[in-house]
Design a protein around this motif. Structure first.
Motif, PDB file in Angstrom:
ATOM      1  N   HIS A 287      60.074  54.880   8.869  1.00 13.17           N
ATOM      2  CA  HIS A 287      58.897  54.352   9.356  1.00 13.17           C
ATOM      3  C   HIS A 287      57.565  55.208   9.036  1.00 13.17           C
ATOM      4  O   HIS A 287      56.407  54.646   9.211  1.00 13.17           O
ATOM      5  CB  HIS A 287      59.267  54.487  10.815  1.00 13.17           C
ATOM      6  N   VAL A 288      57.868  56.605   8.886  1.00 21.46           N
ATOM      7  CA  VAL A 288      56.587  57.272   8.908  1.00 21.46           C
ATOM      8  C   VAL A 288      55.497  56.915   7.783  1.00 21.46           C
ATOM      9  O   VAL A 288      54.472  56.686   7.893  1.00 21.46           O
ATOM     10  CB  VAL A 288      56.732  58.776   9.060  1.00 21.46           C
ATOM     11  N   PRO A 289      56.163  56.880   6.475  1.00 23.17           N
ATOM     12  CA  PRO A 289      55.506  56.597   5.256  1.00 23.17           C
ATOM     13  C   PRO A 289      54.775  55.300   5.330  1.00 23.17           C
ATOM     14  O   PRO A 289      53.938  54.911   4.708  1.00 23.17           O
ATOM     15  CB  PRO A 289      56.304  56.705   3.975  1.00 23.17           C
ATOM     16  N   ALA A 290      55.812  54.270   5.929  1.00 30.44           N
ATOM     17  CA  ALA A 290      55.359  53.069   6.027  1.00 30.44           C
ATOM     18  C   ALA A 290      54.038  52.904   6.835  1.00 30.44           C
ATOM     19  O   ALA A 290      52.922  52.037   6.878  1.00 30.44           O
ATOM     20  CB  ALA A 290      56.594  52.105   6.647  1.00 30.44           C
ATOM     21  N   LEU A 291      54.067  53.642   8.169  1.00 28.89           N
ATOM     22  CA  LEU A 291      52.935  53.497   9.075  1.00 28.89           C
ATOM     23  C   LEU A 291      51.543  54.418   8.397  1.00 28.89           C
ATOM     24  O   LEU A 291      50.715  53.616   8.553  1.00 28.89           O
ATOM     25  CB  LEU A 291      53.288  54.400  10.297  1.00 28.89           C
ATOM     26  N   VAL A 292      51.810  55.153   7.562  1.00 32.70           N
ATOM     27  CA  VAL A 292      50.680  55.959   6.890  1.00 32.70           C
ATOM     28  C   VAL A 292      50.145  54.900   5.704  1.00 32.70           C
ATOM     29  O   VAL A 292      49.098  54.723   5.794  1.00 32.70           O
ATOM     30  CB  VAL A 292      51.221  57.241   6.497  1.00 32.70           C
ATOM     31  N   TYR A 293      50.880  54.537   4.846  1.00 37.86           N
ATOM     32  CA  TYR A 293      50.533  53.782   3.611  1.00 37.86           C
ATOM     33  C   TYR A 293      50.568  52.524   3.720  1.00 37.86           C
ATOM     34  O   TYR A 293      49.480  51.895   3.047  1.00 37.86           O
ATOM     35  CB  TYR A 293      51.551  54.406   2.509  1.00 37.86           C
ATOM     36  N   LEU A 294      51.378  51.937   4.557  1.00 34.39           N
ATOM     37  CA  LEU A 294      51.177  50.183   4.645  1.00 34.39           C
ATOM     38  C   LEU A 294      50.327  49.956   5.821  1.00 34.39           C
ATOM     39  O   LEU A 294      49.740  48.802   5.904  1.00 34.39           O
ATOM     40  CB  LEU A 294      52.602  49.671   4.640  1.00 34.39           C
ATOM     41  N   PHE A 295      50.163  50.672   6.891  1.00 30.97           N
ATOM     42  CA  PHE A 295      49.650  50.434   7.817  1.00 30.97           C
ATOM     43  C   PHE A 295      48.453  51.252   8.396  1.00 30.97           C
ATOM     44  O   PHE A 295      47.962  51.074   9.663  1.00 30.97           O
ATOM     45  CB  PHE A 295      50.552  50.119   9.182  1.00 30.97           C
ATOM     46  N   SER A 296      47.992  52.247   7.733  1.00 34.79           N
ATOM     47  CA  SER A 296      46.989  53.070   7.878  1.00 34.79           C
ATOM     48  C   SER A 296      46.881  54.146   9.024  1.00 34.79           C
ATOM     49  O   SER A 296      45.842  54.200   9.607  1.00 34.79           O
ATOM     50  CB  SER A 296      45.806  52.354   7.812  1.00 34.79           C
ATOM     51  N   PHE A 297      48.152  54.432   9.462  1.00 35.20           N
ATOM     52  CA  PHE A 297      48.112  55.207  10.605  1.00 35.20           C
ATOM     53  C   PHE A 297      47.783  56.761  10.358  1.00 35.20           C
ATOM     54  O   PHE A 297      48.226  56.953   9.069  1.00 35.20           O
ATOM     55  CB  PHE A 297      49.678  55.154  11.355  1.00 35.20           C
ATOM     56  N   PRO A 298      47.226  57.468  10.857  1.00 32.35           N
ATOM     57  CA  PRO A 298      46.896  58.712  10.566  1.00 32.35           C
ATOM     58  C   PRO A 298      48.158  59.706  10.576  1.00 32.35           C
ATOM     59  O   PRO A 298      49.080  59.186  11.744  1.00 32.35           O
ATOM     60  CB  PRO A 298      45.936  59.481  11.929  1.00 32.35           C
ATOM     61  N   PRO A 299      48.629  60.353   9.892  1.00 31.82           N
ATOM     62  CA  PRO A 299      49.787  61.121   9.931  1.00 31.82           C
ATOM     63  C   PRO A 299      50.156  61.663  11.092  1.00 31.82           C
ATOM     64  O   PRO A 299      51.471  61.554  11.440  1.00 31.82           O
ATOM     65  CB  PRO A 299      49.474  62.089   8.607  1.00 31.82           C
ATOM     66  N   HIS A 300      49.445  62.197  11.713  1.00 36.08           N
ATOM     67  CA  HIS A 300      49.774  62.795  13.006  1.00 36.08           C
ATOM     68  C   HIS A 300      50.048  61.870  14.110  1.00 36.08           C
ATOM     69  O   HIS A 300      51.141  62.225  14.914  1.00 36.08           O
ATOM     70  CB  HIS A 300      48.498  63.765  13.722  1.00 36.08           C
TER      71      HIS A 300
END
Length: 279
Positions: free
Chosen positions: A185-198
């Protein structure tokens, strides 16, 4: 039943898992499952069920800390978590029949490649976030603005239907593999959905608390949870989760992503080498 030395080892393992897992937004399954298989000699199904029980408690404790930091995207988290539930239930019931070595090897290789991608391109992810939040959005996109307890503002936009579909797959894989799903979920949220890492790590932990509860409950009904092993680890992860959440406040986004890449390597190696374990 574990003896005194094993109980102490389980507690220390839980402490390490809680700290590291919360830091990267994962539950710690990549460390728990191999330890239960190789050191404590649980069967694969018991290792998965027991791991998910500990992962749930780790995620719950970490979520409390992230909630205090005001970094959890609850609206998105609830929708994504709801999508993981059917996948988690289906995965738990199919885990008995899911023994394909080819899948484990291919999936493990993909995770290793993802880990390499994160190490090489952590900064590009942050730039993508900045560029996308300032652009015109398609109708199926959702925009979020979150301000944490320190007053730092995070702006991002993402494809919500695609995130819901991904979350179903994450729930399924978490119950099959006993890894919780945060490492996906975390890399998907960051790289696919542009969530800030925090925000990604905090929201992933919130999603994980819900999906792991369902997965662990399903495994408990199937008799796959060894509470004598889960409870000592649970005591350690609850404490470690608080430590991990505090450490996350002092790390920049790219550093968190590099820590996450190590978790992906552990999961990938565990899947690839899993054919040599019992079962």
């Amino acid at each position: 039943m574990p003896d005194i030395i094993e109980l102490a080892g389980l507690f220390v393992l839980g402490l390490l898992v809680g700290t590291y897992g919360t830091l990267v937004g994962a539950g710690g399954g990549p460390l728990i499952v191999p330890a239960l298989l190789l050191i404590f000699h649980l069967s694969p199904h018991q290792a998965v069920g027991t791991s998910l029980t500990v992962v749930f408690l780790n995620a719950l404790s970490g979520t409390v800390s992230y909630a205090r930091q005001k970094r959890v995207d609850y609206r998105t988290g609830l929708r994504f978590a709801a999508a993981t539930i059917p996948g988690a239930v289906i995965g738990a019931y199919l885990s008995t029949f899911f023994t394909g070595r080819l899948f484990s090897i291919v999936f493990g290789i993909l995770l290793l490649l993802l880990a390499g991608f994160i190490v090489i391109r952590p900064r590009e992810a942050e730039l993508a976030v900045e560029e996308e939040t300032g652009a015109a959005l398609p109708p199926w996109y959702t925009r979020r603005v979150i301000t944490d307890v320190r007053g730092e503002q995070y702006q991002y936009a993402f494809n919500e239907p695609a995130g819901i579909a991904l979350s179903f797959v994450v729930g399924f894989l978490s119950s099959i593999l006993g890894i919780g799903g945060g490492v996906i979920h975390v890399p998907a949220l960051v790289y696919l959905f542009s969530f800030p890492p925090h925000i990604a790590t905090a929201t992933s932990h919130f999603i994980l608390a819900i999906s792991a509860l369902v997965g662990a409950g399903s495994h408990l009904l199937l008799g796959n949870v060894r509470l004598a092993y889960a409870l000592p680890m649970a005591a350690g992860v609850v404490l470690g989760a608080q430590v991990g959440a505090r450490l996350s406040q002092h790390l920049h986004g790219p550093a968190i992503l590099r820590f996450l890449s190590l978790a992906l390597v552990l999961v990938g190696l565990r899947l690839i080498l899993g054919q040599v374990t019992p079962g």
